[in-house]
Enzyme design. Structure first.
Site, PDB file in Angstrom:
ATOM      1  N   TYR A 156      11.432  -1.536  -4.270  1.00 40.91           N
ATOM      2  CA  TYR A 156      10.511  -0.799  -3.391  1.00 40.91           C
ATOM      3  C   TYR A 156       9.164  -1.526  -3.311  1.00 40.91           C
ATOM      4  O   TYR A 156       8.623  -1.731  -2.217  1.00 40.91           O
ATOM      5  CB  TYR A 156      10.342   0.619  -3.959  1.00 40.91           C
ATOM      6  CG  TYR A 156       9.577   1.575  -3.082  1.00 40.91           C
ATOM      7  CD1 TYR A 156      10.169   2.139  -1.951  1.00 40.91           C
ATOM      8  CD2 TYR A 156       8.271   1.945  -3.395  1.00 40.91           C
ATOM      9  CE1 TYR A 156       9.470   3.046  -1.159  1.00 40.91           C
ATOM     10  CE2 TYR A 156       7.575   2.846  -2.606  1.00 40.91           C
ATOM     11  CZ  TYR A 156       8.177   3.399  -1.496  1.00 40.91           C
ATOM     12  OH  TYR A 156       7.489   4.289  -0.709  1.00 40.91           O
ATOM     13  N   LYS A 160       7.137  -3.137  -0.058  1.00 47.16           N
ATOM     14  CA  LYS A 160       5.820  -2.625   0.359  1.00 47.16           C
ATOM     15  C   LYS A 160       4.735  -3.698   0.240  1.00 47.16           C
ATOM     16  O   LYS A 160       3.845  -3.761   1.085  1.00 47.16           O
ATOM     17  CB  LYS A 160       5.451  -1.371  -0.449  1.00 47.16           C
ATOM     18  CG  LYS A 160       6.394  -0.182  -0.199  1.00 47.16           C
ATOM     19  CD  LYS A 160       6.405   0.271   1.264  1.00 47.16           C
ATOM     20  CE  LYS A 160       7.221   1.542   1.471  1.00 47.16           C
ATOM     21  NZ  LYS A 160       7.220   2.019   2.854  1.00 47.16           N
TER      22      LYS A 160
HETATM   23  N1  NAP Z   1       6.703  10.571  -0.085  1.00 49.09           N
HETATM   24  C1  NAP Z   1       5.934   9.749  -0.774  1.00 49.09           C
HETATM   25  O1  NAP Z   1       5.467  10.067  -1.884  1.00 49.09           O
HETATM   26  C2  NAP Z   1       5.567   8.396  -0.238  1.00 49.09           C
HETATM   27  C3  NAP Z   1       4.529   7.717  -0.869  1.00 49.09           C
HETATM   28  C4  NAP Z   1       4.163   6.479  -0.378  1.00 49.09           C
HETATM   29  C5  NAP Z   1       4.818   5.946   0.709  1.00 49.09           C
HETATM   30  N2  NAP Z   1       5.836   6.636   1.305  1.00 49.09           N
HETATM   31  C6  NAP Z   1       6.488   6.032   2.465  1.00 49.09           C
HETATM   32  O2  NAP Z   1       6.344   6.873   3.565  1.00 49.09           O
HETATM   33  C7  NAP Z   1       7.458   6.722   4.439  1.00 49.09           C
HETATM   34  C8  NAP Z   1       8.061   8.097   4.713  1.00 49.09           C
HETATM   35  O3  NAP Z   1       8.424   8.683   3.488  1.00 49.09           O
HETATM   36  P1  NAP Z   1       8.836  10.229   3.377  1.00 49.09           P
HETATM   37  O4  NAP Z   1       8.520  10.643   1.995  1.00 49.09           O
HETATM   38  O5  NAP Z   1       8.301  10.979   4.523  1.00 49.09           O
HETATM   39  O6  NAP Z   1      10.445  10.056   3.498  1.00 49.09           O
HETATM   40  P2  NAP Z   1      11.556  11.059   4.051  1.00 49.09           P
HETATM   41  O7  NAP Z   1      11.113  12.465   3.891  1.00 49.09           O
HETATM   42  O8  NAP Z   1      12.819  10.627   3.405  1.00 49.09           O
HETATM   43  O9  NAP Z   1      11.597  10.714   5.614  1.00 49.09           O
HETATM   44  C9  NAP Z   1      12.068   9.465   6.039  1.00 49.09           C
HETATM   45  C10 NAP Z   1      12.171   9.458   7.540  1.00 49.09           C
HETATM   46  O10 NAP Z   1      12.676   8.185   7.962  1.00 49.09           O
HETATM   47  C11 NAP Z   1      13.866   8.393   8.723  1.00 49.09           C
HETATM   48  N3  NAP Z   1      14.744   7.231   8.534  1.00 49.09           N
HETATM   49  C12 NAP Z   1      15.314   6.798   7.393  1.00 49.09           C
HETATM   50  N4  NAP Z   1      16.045   5.711   7.642  1.00 49.09           N
HETATM   51  C13 NAP Z   1      15.942   5.449   8.965  1.00 49.09           C
HETATM   52  C14 NAP Z   1      16.487   4.459   9.848  1.00 49.09           C
HETATM   53  N5  NAP Z   1      17.286   3.483   9.392  1.00 49.09           N
HETATM   54  N6  NAP Z   1      16.169   4.521  11.166  1.00 49.09           N
HETATM   55  C15 NAP Z   1      15.365   5.499  11.642  1.00 49.09           C
HETATM   56  N7  NAP Z   1      14.811   6.444  10.869  1.00 49.09           N
HETATM   57  C16 NAP Z   1      15.111   6.414   9.547  1.00 49.09           C
HETATM   58  C17 NAP Z   1      14.444   9.698   8.178  1.00 49.09           C
HETATM   59  O11 NAP Z   1      15.343  10.340   9.058  1.00 49.09           O
HETATM   60  P3  NAP Z   1      16.957  10.027   8.978  1.00 49.09           P
HETATM   61  O12 NAP Z   1      17.333  10.069   7.543  1.00 49.09           O
HETATM   62  O13 NAP Z   1      17.568  11.112   9.808  1.00 49.09           O
HETATM   63  O14 NAP Z   1      17.129   8.693   9.594  1.00 49.09           O
HETATM   64  C18 NAP Z   1      13.143  10.490   8.069  1.00 49.09           C
HETATM   65  O15 NAP Z   1      12.708  10.916   9.351  1.00 49.09           O
HETATM   66  C19 NAP Z   1       8.409   5.737   3.749  1.00 49.09           C
HETATM   67  O16 NAP Z   1       8.183   4.437   4.247  1.00 49.09           O
HETATM   68  C20 NAP Z   1       7.980   5.810   2.302  1.00 49.09           C
HETATM   69  O17 NAP Z   1       8.261   4.618   1.620  1.00 49.09           O
HETATM   70  C21 NAP Z   1       6.225   7.852   0.866  1.00 49.09           C
END
Ligand code: NAP
Length: 251
Positions: A156, A160
């Site tokens: 990861y 990033k």
């Molecule tokens: N949550 C945290 O604590 C956190 C912290 C730092 C950074 N981030 C980053 O923020 C971003 C979003 O995280 P989140 O926590 O909101 O994750 P999440 O709740 O799992 O949401 C991920 C989103 O991406 C979509 N997705 C996944 N694979 C995809 C693909 N191949 N094509 C198109 N859409 C896709 C998912 O929908 P489908 O599964 O239906 O495709 C969903 O809409 C990520 O890049 C993550 O690394 C998150």
């Protein structure tokens, strides 16, 4: 003498593309952009998730549409973009995590995470930037893990940190076209992606020990940053990271 005026945070008349906008951070980003007046197009693989997100946005009186697609599939992405008017804003929140010890990482896990988080993010930015003939704002939802290391997070972190590097290089290349490229770097935010991490007492203690503010992140914590970086309020901001880390990386 006239007082300087704060540049507008409004996005009326602008079109925003939000991959990963069906839930979690991406849905919050889509809501923030639409609430500021943008027309928002969300994309994710799951048809139901896309439909529900668009229904929630439009029920709130916002301008939104959606597309079920894998944004890591370049042919599908190109087909989709060929049917769309150019975007003024890209906010890429499509991301994947497969955490585990680096000593045990399989090539399959590495490739799956890199395919979306790094390769996908790269070509999304490239393809959308090609249409930004009048300038634009590109935001990658990166992570605090693009600035530090983390337990079980070698793959990861690799992706990033890569997003951080390419963002700076793209900002240099596209600056003359008035395309701004930045990352947003959240700490642990409560979403479906982090459910398992928060449920693990050892990991939860690690998180609580490192966030300096007295709570973990919520999706609303990301919304102001998205609005700032999308709008004219940040017209001179490019090639940088906006950390929303509750002080994690302060030391
Ligand atoms: N949550 C945290 O604590 C956190 C912290 C730092 C950074 N981030 C980053 O923020 C971003 C979003 O995280 P989140 O926590 O909101 O994750 P999440 O709740 O799992 O949401 C991920 C989103 O991406 C979509 N997705 C996944 N694979 C995809 C693909 N191949 N094509 C198109 N859409 C896709 C998912 O929908 P489908 O599964 O239906 O495709 C969903 O809409 C990520 O890049 C993550 O690394 C998150």
């Amino acid at each position: 003498m006239a007082l300087p005026q704060t540049p507008s945070f409004r996005l009326d008349g602008r079109r925003a593309f939000v991959p990963g906008g069906s839930r979690g951070i991406g849905l919050a980003c889509a809501a923030a952009l639409a609430q500021a007046g943008a027309h928002v197009v969300v994309a994710a693989r799951g048809d139901d998730g896309v439909r529900t997100a668009v229904a929630e946005l439009t029920a709130a009186g916002l301008s939104a549409e959606g597309m079920a697609m894998d944004v890591g599939d370049l042919a599908a992405l190109d087909d989709f973009l060929a049917d769309q008017a150019p975007f003024d804003i890209l906010c890429n929140s499509a991301g994947l995590a497969r955490h585990g010890p680096a000593i045990e990482t399989t090539p399959e896990d590495f490739d799956a995470v890199a395919r979306l988080n790094l390769r996908g993010a790269y070509f999304l930015a490239q393809r959308v930037a090609r249409g930004m003939t009048g300038g634009g704002s590109i935001m990658q939802i990166s992570s605090q893990m693009g600035h530090v290391g983390g337990v079980d997070r070698a793959v990861y972190c690799a992706t990033k940190w890569g997003v951080e590097g390419m963002t700076r290089a793209m900002a240099i290349e596209w600056g003359p076209r008035n395309i701004r490229v930045n990352t947003i770097c959240p700490t642990f935010i409560r979403t479906p992606l982090t459910e398992a991490t928060f449920a693990d007492p050892e990991r939860r203690a690690w998180i609580d020990a490192n966030i300096k503010l007295p709570r973990v992140g919520e999706v609303e914590d990301v919304m102001g940053a998205v609005l700032f970086l999308a709008s004219d309020a940040s017209a001179m901001v490019t090639g940088t990271s906006l950390l929303i880390d509750g002080g994690w990386t302060a030391g």
